[in-house]
Design an enzyme around this catalytic site. Sequence first.
Site, mmCIF file in Angstrom:
data_model
loop_
_atom_site.group_PDB
_atom_site.id
_atom_site.type_symbol
_atom_site.label_atom_id
_atom_site.label_comp_id
_atom_site.label_asym_id
_atom_site.label_seq_id
_atom_site.Cartn_x
_atom_site.Cartn_y
_atom_site.Cartn_z
ATOM 1 N N TYR A 178 0.766 -1.115 0.028
ATOM 2 C CA TYR A 178 -0.051 0.042 -0.117
ATOM 3 C C TYR A 178 0.811 1.185 0.039
ATOM 4 O O TYR A 178 0.407 2.367 -0.034
ATOM 5 C CB TYR A 178 -0.923 -0.198 1.185
ATOM 6 C CG TYR A 178 -2.159 -0.575 1.238
ATOM 7 C CD1 TYR A 178 -2.359 -1.972 0.913
ATOM 8 C CD2 TYR A 178 -3.163 0.261 1.011
ATOM 9 C CE1 TYR A 178 -3.531 -2.507 0.857
ATOM 10 C CE2 TYR A 178 -4.659 -0.538 0.833
ATOM 11 C CZ TYR A 178 -4.551 -1.769 0.608
ATOM 12 O OH TYR A 178 -5.848 -2.324 0.358
ATOM 13 N N LYS A 226 3.272 -14.146 5.521
ATOM 14 C CA LYS A 226 3.845 -15.316 4.488
ATOM 15 C C LYS A 226 5.310 -15.531 4.639
ATOM 16 O O LYS A 226 6.070 -15.281 3.371
ATOM 17 C CB LYS A 226 3.248 -14.879 2.979
ATOM 18 C CG LYS A 226 3.415 -15.776 2.136
ATOM 19 C CD LYS A 226 2.504 -16.969 2.294
ATOM 20 C CE LYS A 226 2.735 -18.002 1.115
ATOM 21 N NZ LYS A 226 2.058 -19.313 1.457
ATOM 22 N N ASP A 272 -2.177 -17.953 3.918
ATOM 23 C CA ASP A 272 -3.019 -19.012 3.286
ATOM 24 C C ASP A 272 -3.676 -19.994 4.131
ATOM 25 O O ASP A 272 -4.901 -20.178 4.275
ATOM 26 C CB ASP A 272 -2.215 -19.790 2.053
ATOM 27 C CG ASP A 272 -0.971 -20.075 2.584
ATOM 28 O OD1 ASP A 272 -0.490 -19.883 3.582
ATOM 29 O OD2 ASP A 272 -0.271 -20.849 1.959
ATOM 30 N N ASP A 274 -6.049 -6.001 5.087
ATOM 31 C CA ASP A 274 -7.287 -5.581 4.088
ATOM 32 C C ASP A 274 -8.235 -6.737 3.678
ATOM 33 O O ASP A 274 -9.309 -6.612 3.477
ATOM 34 C CB ASP A 274 -6.666 -4.903 2.899
ATOM 35 C CG ASP A 274 -7.673 -4.271 2.026
ATOM 36 O OD1 ASP A 274 -8.730 -3.829 2.476
ATOM 37 O OD2 ASP A 274 -7.565 -4.224 0.612
#
Length: 354
Positions: free
Chosen positions: A126, A189, A222, A246
């Site tokens: 972002y 991640k 995930d 988000d």
Amino acid sequence: MKKTYAVTLIPGDGIGPELVETVKRVIEGTGVRINWETVDAGEDAIAKHGTPLPDSALESVKKNKVALKGPITTPIGTGFRSVNVALRKSLNLYACLRPCKSYPGVKSHFPAIDLVIVRENTEDLYAGVEYLNSSAGAQEIIKMSQGKINPDANISIKPISRTATEKIAKFAFEFAVKNGRKKVTSVSKANIMKFTDGLFYEVCRETAKKYPKIQYEERLVDNMCMQLVQKPELYDVLVLPNLYGDIISDLCAGLVGGLGVAPGANFGDDCALFEAVHGSAPKYKGMNKTNPTALLLSAKMMLSHIGETEVANRLEEAITRVIKEGKQTTYDLGGNAGTREMGDVILKKFHSLS
Ligand code: NAD
């Protein structure tokens, strides 16, 4: 004498003004005295001020330190990627807090969710650092990557800093302590993005050591998605970098019954801005149709923040009961009440709880 609070009010675009009007009326009806300073931001501000984010709006929030905001449409072709992102960055509102709670009466497969998302608000993908393939920046990065990046790629940069992660991790643990929460789960991640997401985990782990009474765990994003749609009731406070935060907030809003009931708040060291998760839903503009609950629950968070905890809790109880009774709710909750009418019913319920 009763205290009067100064709050900046940003009606925003689309359904924003009608939701803000309803919420303002409900808050005033509770007896809390607020001196609303209404400022322009969003699409309509462009004609008047030449920009969707006038300095006067920023100055007002800086002065009052508290703002309630309707959704703002992301205008195309103004130089702003998103006015919402620009607002959060300009005010250094680094922490985004999004509670996701099951309310009886809302159609959802999960009756027992009560989790809170703490999303880092200032960096990650972002940050808006992007390079077109034709730019010197992209060409330089492609060269440095030594064949890892295709020569015709456009490039986005994902910065994750120790400074910003320390702030968001501390915010998440402090929130857990102050609100009687038991567990913080850091989501990332890091198996793939070892340096950026790896740093996020590392800092969260270090922070966790300072809060031995709060359980700490980590989940890859995930796996987190799968866990959330299978057993969301196991989760309490989630702390995430900007982009995952988000995406997971919308996923969690879906789990508890949709955007109509998903509130939010953005906090910095000096200011706080309260807004629903949903956007300006332009197709419903002016129709008195959409659900005021998400913005009302955001206003409830604002009332707690300014110290009106008793009113805040009673307001949430009134909202809960009106939704549970299910007779005078908006279309998304299965009823046919308008925005204004649902607000009025909630206020009436609030007074019946006195
Ligand atoms: P949206 O959230 O505005 O609307 C998507 C759909 O969700 C609507 O069509 C409606 O069916 C439903 N919905 C949303 N709010 C609701 C409510 N209060 N009650 C009942 N149903 C509701 O998302 P979008 O259409 O992707 O975005 C529209 C604009 O809003 C875009 O310009 C986007 O950039 C902006 N946006 C702003 C914010 C913000 O101000 N914080 C957040 C998200 C999107």
